[in-house]
Design a protein around this motif. Structure first.
Motif, PDB file in Angstrom:
ATOM      1  N   THR A  95     -15.305 -16.005  -0.555  1.00 16.82           N
ATOM      2  CA  THR A  95     -15.658 -16.943   0.506  1.00 16.82           C
ATOM      3  C   THR A  95     -16.379 -18.145  -0.083  1.00 16.82           C
ATOM      4  O   THR A  95     -17.285 -17.994  -0.900  1.00 16.82           O
ATOM      5  N   TRP A  96     -15.949 -19.355   0.336  1.00 18.91           N
ATOM      6  CA  TRP A  96     -16.618 -20.593  -0.035  1.00 18.91           C
ATOM      7  C   TRP A  96     -17.083 -21.273   1.239  1.00 18.91           C
ATOM      8  O   TRP A  96     -16.339 -21.363   2.206  1.00 18.91           O
ATOM      9  N   THR A  97     -18.310 -21.773   1.220  1.00 21.61           N
ATOM     10  CA  THR A  97     -18.815 -22.566   2.328  1.00 21.61           C
ATOM     11  C   THR A  97     -19.124 -23.956   1.786  1.00 21.61           C
ATOM     12  O   THR A  97     -19.883 -24.106   0.822  1.00 21.61           O
ATOM     13  N   ILE A  98     -18.510 -24.966   2.395  1.00 19.64           N
ATOM     14  CA  ILE A  98     -18.655 -26.353   1.964  1.00 19.64           C
ATOM     15  C   ILE A  98     -19.312 -27.129   3.093  1.00 19.64           C
ATOM     16  O   ILE A  98     -18.891 -27.028   4.255  1.00 19.64           O
ATOM     17  N   SER A  99     -20.341 -27.916   2.775  1.00 17.57           N
ATOM     18  CA  SER A  99     -20.971 -28.766   3.794  1.00 17.57           C
ATOM     19  C   SER A  99     -19.974 -29.801   4.289  1.00 17.57           C
ATOM     20  O   SER A  99     -19.306 -30.455   3.488  1.00 17.57           O
ATOM     21  N   ASN A 100     -19.865 -29.916   5.596  1.00 19.09           N
ATOM     22  CA  ASN A 100     -18.951 -30.860   6.211  1.00 19.09           C
ATOM     23  C   ASN A 100     -19.735 -32.123   6.573  1.00 19.09           C
ATOM     24  O   ASN A 100     -20.336 -32.209   7.634  1.00 19.09           O
ATOM     25  N   THR A 101     -19.729 -33.100   5.684  1.00 25.44           N
ATOM     26  CA  THR A 101     -20.491 -34.330   5.912  1.00 25.44           C
ATOM     27  C   THR A 101     -19.773 -35.289   6.858  1.00 25.44           C
ATOM     28  O   THR A 101     -20.325 -36.324   7.210  1.00 25.44           O
ATOM     29  N   LEU A 102     -18.553 -34.930   7.278  1.00 30.86           N
ATOM     30  CA  LEU A 102     -17.831 -35.770   8.251  1.00 30.86           C
ATOM     31  C   LEU A 102     -18.357 -35.528   9.667  1.00 30.86           C
ATOM     32  O   LEU A 102     -18.044 -36.275  10.584  1.00 30.86           O
TER      33      LEU A 102
ATOM     34  N   ASN B  57     -19.893 -27.239   8.635  1.00 28.58           N
ATOM     35  CA  ASN B  57     -19.371 -26.491   7.489  1.00 28.58           C
ATOM     36  C   ASN B  57     -17.865 -26.297   7.548  1.00 28.58           C
ATOM     37  O   ASN B  57     -17.276 -26.264   8.623  1.00 28.58           O
ATOM     38  N   VAL B  58     -17.281 -26.141   6.359  1.00 30.60           N
ATOM     39  CA  VAL B  58     -15.908 -25.669   6.206  1.00 30.60           C
ATOM     40  C   VAL B  58     -16.020 -24.355   5.446  1.00 30.60           C
ATOM     41  O   VAL B  58     -16.628 -24.309   4.374  1.00 30.60           O
ATOM     42  N   VAL B  59     -15.473 -23.282   6.018  1.00 32.89           N
ATOM     43  CA  VAL B  59     -15.529 -21.970   5.372  1.00 32.89           C
ATOM     44  C   VAL B  59     -14.108 -21.567   5.001  1.00 32.89           C
ATOM     45  O   VAL B  59     -13.217 -21.537   5.856  1.00 32.89           O
ATOM     46  N   ILE B  60     -13.919 -21.282   3.716  1.00 32.98           N
ATOM     47  CA  ILE B  60     -12.611 -20.886   3.196  1.00 32.98           C
ATOM     48  C   ILE B  60     -12.721 -19.452   2.709  1.00 32.98           C
ATOM     49  O   ILE B  60     -13.633 -19.116   1.946  1.00 32.98           O
ATOM     50  N   LYS B  61     -11.777 -18.605   3.140  1.00 29.08           N
ATOM     51  CA  LYS B  61     -11.747 -17.203   2.710  1.00 29.08           C
ATOM     52  C   LYS B  61     -10.377 -16.915   2.117  1.00 29.08           C
ATOM     53  O   LYS B  61      -9.361 -17.261   2.708  1.00 29.08           O
ATOM     54  N   MET B  62     -10.389 -16.271   0.937  1.00 32.05           N
ATOM     55  CA  MET B  62      -9.156 -15.949   0.240  1.00 32.05           C
ATOM     56  C   MET B  62      -9.215 -14.502  -0.240  1.00 32.05           C
ATOM     57  O   MET B  62     -10.242 -14.068  -0.772  1.00 32.05           O
ATOM     58  N   ASN B  63      -8.124 -13.767  -0.056  1.00 30.26           N
ATOM     59  CA  ASN B  63      -8.054 -12.396  -0.550  1.00 30.26           C
ATOM     60  C   ASN B  63      -8.073 -12.395  -2.067  1.00 30.26           C
ATOM     61  O   ASN B  63      -7.358 -13.165  -2.707  1.00 30.26           O
ATOM     62  N   SER B  64      -8.909 -11.539  -2.647  1.00 30.97           N
ATOM     63  CA  SER B  64      -8.997 -11.402  -4.099  1.00 30.97           C
ATOM     64  C   SER B  64      -9.727 -10.110  -4.415  1.00 30.97           C
ATOM     65  O   SER B  64     -10.701  -9.761  -3.751  1.00 30.97           O
ATOM     66  N   THR B  65      -9.274  -9.415  -5.446  1.00 31.20           N
ATOM     67  CA  THR B  65      -9.934  -8.169  -5.835  1.00 31.20           C
ATOM     68  C   THR B  65     -11.056  -8.411  -6.832  1.00 31.20           C
ATOM     69  O   THR B  65     -11.795  -7.497  -7.168  1.00 31.20           O
ATOM     70  N   SER B  66     -11.181  -9.655  -7.330  1.00 34.52           N
ATOM     71  CA  SER B  66     -12.258  -9.973  -8.272  1.00 34.52           C
ATOM     72  C   SER B  66     -12.765 -11.389  -7.990  1.00 34.52           C
ATOM     73  O   SER B  66     -12.149 -12.150  -7.239  1.00 34.52           O
ATOM     74  N   ASN B  67     -13.889 -11.734  -8.604  1.00 29.36           N
ATOM     75  CA  ASN B  67     -14.420 -13.080  -8.441  1.00 29.36           C
ATOM     76  C   ASN B  67     -13.441 -14.103  -8.993  1.00 29.36           C
ATOM     77  O   ASN B  67     -12.713 -13.827  -9.945  1.00 29.36           O
ATOM     78  N   ILE B  68     -13.444 -15.285  -8.428  1.00 30.74           N
ATOM     79  CA  ILE B  68     -12.560 -16.363  -8.857  1.00 30.74           C
ATOM     80  C   ILE B  68     -13.389 -17.363  -9.654  1.00 30.74           C
ATOM     81  O   ILE B  68     -14.466 -17.783  -9.216  1.00 30.74           O
ATOM     82  N   SER B  69     -12.906 -17.741 -10.822  1.00 36.83           N
ATOM     83  CA  SER B  69     -13.637 -18.658 -11.698  1.00 36.83           C
ATOM     84  C   SER B  69     -13.792 -20.031 -11.059  1.00 36.83           C
ATOM     85  O   SER B  69     -12.915 -20.486 -10.313  1.00 36.83           O
ATOM     86  N   ALA B  70     -14.905 -20.682 -11.369  1.00 38.30           N
ATOM     87  CA  ALA B  70     -15.144 -22.042 -10.898  1.00 38.30           C
ATOM     88  C   ALA B  70     -14.018 -22.960 -11.356  1.00 38.30           C
ATOM     89  O   ALA B  70     -13.441 -22.757 -12.427  1.00 38.30           O
ATOM     90  N   ASN B  71     -13.708 -23.948 -10.531  1.00 39.29           N
ATOM     91  CA  ASN B  71     -12.688 -24.954 -10.813  1.00 39.29           C
ATOM     92  C   ASN B  71     -11.259 -24.417 -10.865  1.00 39.29           C
ATOM     93  O   ASN B  71     -10.373 -25.056 -11.411  1.00 39.29           O
ATOM     94  N   THR B  72     -11.022 -23.240 -10.282  1.00 33.34           N
ATOM     95  CA  THR B  72      -9.655 -22.712 -10.177  1.00 33.34           C
ATOM     96  C   THR B  72      -8.945 -23.358  -8.995  1.00 33.34           C
ATOM     97  O   THR B  72      -7.757 -23.641  -9.067  1.00 33.34           O
ATOM     98  N   TYR B  73      -9.676 -23.603  -7.896  1.00 27.39           N
ATOM     99  CA  TYR B  73      -9.124 -24.198  -6.695  1.00 27.39           C
ATOM    100  C   TYR B  73      -9.952 -25.406  -6.275  1.00 27.39           C
ATOM    101  O   TYR B  73     -11.119 -25.515  -6.627  1.00 27.39           O
TER     102      TYR B  73
END
Length: 64
Positions: free
Chosen positions: A7-14, A42-58
């Protein structure tokens, strides 16, 4: 990943929930499917994954 979901939470400055969010893989620029929820703060993005995702992958592209 918690319970198979990253899960990523991004501040929605718009300051509006009426935004378009596209998630892309950085290395290929291919669009990736994920669950996206938007609010005016906020913008909340959730993606299925069995392990942590490295920074700068998406990257999230947010257009308001």
């Amino acid at each position: 990943a918690t319970g198979g979901v990253c899960t990523w939470t991004i501040s929605n400055t718009l300051a509006t929930a009426d935004v378009i969010v596209t998630l892309k893989e950085v290395s290929t620029n291919d669009e990736v499917e994920a669950s996206v929820t938007t609010t005016s703060s906020n913008v909340v993005i959730k993606m299925n994954s069995t392990s942590n995702i490295s920074a700068n992958t998406y990257k999230a592209v947010i257009i308001g």
